[in-house]
Design a protein around this motif. Sequence first.
Motif, PDB file in Angstrom:
ATOM      1  N   THR A   1      33.528  52.433  20.691  1.00 55.46           N
ATOM      2  CA  THR A   1      32.768  52.530  21.936  1.00 55.46           C
ATOM      3  C   THR A   1      31.650  51.489  21.922  1.00 55.46           C
ATOM      4  N   GLY A   2      32.065  50.238  22.090  1.00 58.80           N
ATOM      5  CA  GLY A   2      31.145  49.114  22.031  1.00 58.80           C
ATOM      6  C   GLY A   2      31.090  48.503  20.650  1.00 58.80           C
ATOM      7  N   ALA A   3      30.762  47.202  20.598  1.00 58.81           N
ATOM      8  CA  ALA A   3      30.617  46.515  19.309  1.00 58.81           C
ATOM      9  C   ALA A   3      29.504  47.143  18.482  1.00 58.81           C
ATOM     10  N   LYS A   4      28.528  47.745  19.153  1.00 59.59           N
ATOM     11  CA  LYS A   4      27.434  48.409  18.436  1.00 59.59           C
ATOM     12  C   LYS A   4      27.968  49.516  17.535  1.00 59.59           C
ATOM     13  N   GLN A   5      28.918  50.315  18.046  1.00 58.39           N
ATOM     14  CA  GLN A   5      29.511  51.348  17.198  1.00 58.39           C
ATOM     15  C   GLN A   5      30.335  50.726  16.083  1.00 58.39           C
ATOM     16  N   SER A   6      31.000  49.620  16.364  1.00 58.50           N
ATOM     17  CA  SER A   6      31.765  48.947  15.314  1.00 58.50           C
ATOM     18  C   SER A   6      30.853  48.536  14.162  1.00 58.50           C
ATOM     19  N   LEU A   7      29.703  47.959  14.491  1.00 60.04           N
ATOM     20  CA  LEU A   7      28.736  47.570  13.469  1.00 60.04           C
ATOM     21  C   LEU A   7      28.270  48.782  12.670  1.00 60.04           C
ATOM     22  N   ALA A   8      27.928  49.856  13.374  1.00 59.73           N
ATOM     23  CA  ALA A   8      27.450  51.058  12.698  1.00 59.73           C
ATOM     24  C   ALA A   8      28.540  51.662  11.823  1.00 59.73           C
ATOM     25  N   ASN A   9      29.772  51.664  12.311  1.00 63.66           N
ATOM     26  CA  ASN A   9      30.888  52.186  11.516  1.00 63.66           C
ATOM     27  C   ASN A   9      30.986  51.458  10.180  1.00 63.66           C
ATOM     28  N   VAL A  10      30.857  50.137  10.227  1.00 70.83           N
ATOM     29  CA  VAL A  10      30.986  49.352   8.995  1.00 70.83           C
ATOM     30  C   VAL A  10      29.847  49.665   8.039  1.00 70.83           C
ATOM     31  N   VAL A  11      28.626  49.641   8.539  1.00 68.26           N
ATOM     32  CA  VAL A  11      27.474  49.884   7.669  1.00 68.26           C
ATOM     33  C   VAL A  11      27.567  51.265   7.015  1.00 68.26           C
TER      34      VAL A  11
ATOM     35  N   PHE B   1      20.453  38.136   8.153  1.00 61.72           N
ATOM     36  CA  PHE B   1      19.938  36.841   8.593  1.00 61.72           C
ATOM     37  C   PHE B   1      18.990  37.068   9.763  1.00 61.72           C
ATOM     38  N   ALA B   2      17.770  36.556   9.631  1.00 65.02           N
ATOM     39  CA  ALA B   2      16.753  36.735  10.656  1.00 65.02           C
ATOM     40  C   ALA B   2      16.417  35.377  11.269  1.00 65.02           C
ATOM     41  N   PRO B   3      16.061  35.395  12.547  1.00 66.66           N
ATOM     42  CA  PRO B   3      15.950  36.527  13.454  1.00 66.66           C
ATOM     43  C   PRO B   3      17.303  37.214  13.674  1.00 66.66           C
ATOM     44  N   TYR B   4      17.240  38.538  13.828  1.00 64.09           N
ATOM     45  CA  TYR B   4      18.463  39.335  13.926  1.00 64.09           C
ATOM     46  C   TYR B   4      18.396  40.242  15.161  1.00 64.09           C
ATOM     47  N   TRP B   5      19.556  40.729  15.544  1.00 65.23           N
ATOM     48  CA  TRP B   5      19.622  41.680  16.645  1.00 65.23           C
ATOM     49  C   TRP B   5      18.928  42.976  16.235  1.00 65.23           C
ATOM     50  N   VAL B   6      18.243  43.597  17.187  1.00 61.24           N
ATOM     51  CA  VAL B   6      17.302  44.669  16.884  1.00 61.24           C
ATOM     52  C   VAL B   6      17.880  45.823  16.072  1.00 61.24           C
ATOM     53  N   SER B   7      19.165  46.124  16.242  1.00 58.92           N
ATOM     54  CA  SER B   7      19.709  47.340  15.624  1.00 58.92           C
ATOM     55  C   SER B   7      20.202  47.153  14.198  1.00 58.92           C
ATOM     56  N   TYR B   8      20.360  45.902  13.738  1.00 59.03           N
ATOM     57  CA  TYR B   8      20.899  45.702  12.390  1.00 59.03           C
ATOM     58  C   TYR B   8      20.082  46.444  11.333  1.00 59.03           C
TER      59      TYR B   8
ATOM     60  N   ARG C   1      36.927  39.845   2.330  1.00 64.65           N
ATOM     61  CA  ARG C   1      35.620  40.522   2.231  1.00 64.65           C
ATOM     62  C   ARG C   1      34.794  40.361   3.510  1.00 64.65           C
ATOM     63  N   VAL C   2      35.424  39.831   4.555  1.00 68.53           N
ATOM     64  CA  VAL C   2      34.727  39.638   5.832  1.00 68.53           C
ATOM     65  C   VAL C   2      35.172  40.696   6.831  1.00 68.53           C
ATOM     66  N   ILE C   3      34.200  41.271   7.524  1.00 68.42           N
ATOM     67  CA  ILE C   3      34.471  42.156   8.654  1.00 68.42           C
ATOM     68  C   ILE C   3      34.034  41.416   9.914  1.00 68.42           C
ATOM     69  N   THR C   4      34.959  41.214  10.827  1.00 68.69           N
ATOM     70  CA  THR C   4      34.663  40.497  12.063  1.00 68.69           C
ATOM     71  C   THR C   4      34.522  41.499  13.203  1.00 68.69           C
ATOM     72  N   VAL C   5      33.389  41.439  13.900  1.00 64.77           N
ATOM     73  CA  VAL C   5      33.113  42.369  15.000  1.00 64.77           C
ATOM     74  C   VAL C   5      33.022  41.578  16.301  1.00 64.77           C
ATOM     75  N   ASN C   6      33.646  42.126  17.340  1.00 59.79           N
ATOM     76  CA  ASN C   6      33.621  41.479  18.649  1.00 59.79           C
ATOM     77  C   ASN C   6      33.764  42.553  19.719  1.00 59.79           C
ATOM     78  N   GLY C   7      33.884  42.131  20.959  1.00 55.85           N
ATOM     79  CA  GLY C   7      33.993  43.102  22.040  1.00 55.85           C
ATOM     80  C   GLY C   7      34.102  42.403  23.375  1.00 55.85           C
TER      81      GLY C   7
ATOM     82  N   ARG D   1      31.799  49.764  27.540  1.00 56.02           N
ATOM     83  CA  ARG D   1      31.659  50.190  26.144  1.00 56.02           C
ATOM     84  C   ARG D   1      32.966  50.104  25.359  1.00 56.02           C
ATOM     85  N   VAL D   2      33.427  48.885  25.175  1.00 52.94           N
ATOM     86  CA  VAL D   2      34.607  48.654  24.336  1.00 52.94           C
ATOM     87  C   VAL D   2      34.314  47.494  23.390  1.00 52.94           C
ATOM     88  N   GLY D   3      34.386  47.777  22.094  1.00 53.52           N
ATOM     89  CA  GLY D   3      34.239  46.751  21.070  1.00 53.52           C
ATOM     90  C   GLY D   3      35.301  46.961  20.011  1.00 53.52           C
TER      91      GLY D   3
END
Length: 406
Positions: A106-116, A129-136, A236-242, A253-255
């Motif tokens: 449900t969005g790339a944001k959930q994909s990122l959270a799932n991985v972490v 890597f900074a500057p970074y997106w606020v939720s990382y 060892r790479v996880i690629t996230v998109n949406g 909300r699709v990622g």
Amino acid sequence: MSSSATSVASVLSDRINALQESQTIAMAKKGRELAAQGIDVISLSFGEPDFQTPQYVKDAAKAAIDEGYTFYTPVPGYLDLRQEISAKFKRDNNLDYQPDQIVVSTGAKQSLANVVLSVINPGDEVIVFAPYWVSYEEMVKLAEGVPVPLMGTIENDYKVTAQELEAAITPRTKLIMYSSPCNPTGAVFSREELAAIAEVVARHPQVLVMADEIYEYINFVGEHVSIAQFEEIKDRVITVNGFSKGYAMTGWRVGYLAASKEIASACDKLQSQITSGTCSIAQRAGLAALQGGRASADEMVTAYRRRRDLVLDLVQDIPGFRTPVPEGAFYIFPDVSGCFGKTTPEGKVLETSADVAFYLLSDAHVVAVSGDAFGAPNCIRFSTAAADEKLQEAFTRIKTSIEKLG
């Protein structure tokens, strides 16, 4: 103290008390409050295309309802959508991901959270890597990991170098997170830069990389390079998109993510206990978007490039602002430290970028987001995803407000 007087904080979990509210959303809320008072507010805070979703995508969603796509969906997404995403990776990125290595969320944001949440244990270090997106950083803290911001220099367009990464890796490093094109800076890593970073990662077999490529199609320099293209680290790479940025589908909300089978299966398992499968109608819309190609994205890029150039011309005349040239996405991220120590007409001394952002909100009635949220406390993020006349008016107001400072 009576139980009824117990503070709300003591009822809540430590993890939620430690979590910061998204400053992007917080600043937008303050802007709406001013607008509700009848003030003409220009919001440049949200990272959202101001274009409509392509009509053919909307039509596919309407057809999906009539065709009966109204039931629960498979947790990792419809098979035909994952097959189409697999084909997209091959076509656009020269990456070979099978459908069982792809999880739609449900969005790339959930994909990122799932991985972490799937790979980080308490105490694991995550280089961001900074500057970074606020939720990382907040996602890492939620997983009880240790975020390790690694700041790129403004002279290098805020991009972290391979040498800087090598120096930051420790035996506790588990994951590296970055975006390219970058939110908030618009920086784009070149093939040579990513090749050097991949060489560093290859020397540290315990380290994973999560590449956030949500702005892939909004690129002003031509080639988009995925770090998963480098053979020595691809597993060892996880690629996230949406779909939100390239297809103007933020509300749908699709990622998705693509990873080794082991990590993809872990994310599938986690998602099964939290949201299950993504909205059926939105998935059918996503399928249509990919099948329709990227012509609509290319049209948006033409507008975004024009707006970037317009804003850069305006910003260069604002005293105290120093701005690299963004190569992608739809933001500018000026260093505003030249305004620190100056005094507003009301007598307040500006000491931080948050002070500058709030001053611009109150005086120029322009909403932006201070760089603290992105790990860059000297900067402010402005979205350029607004009409040309809005951008012209906003930065004219900003210049006027900055020139009032003593």
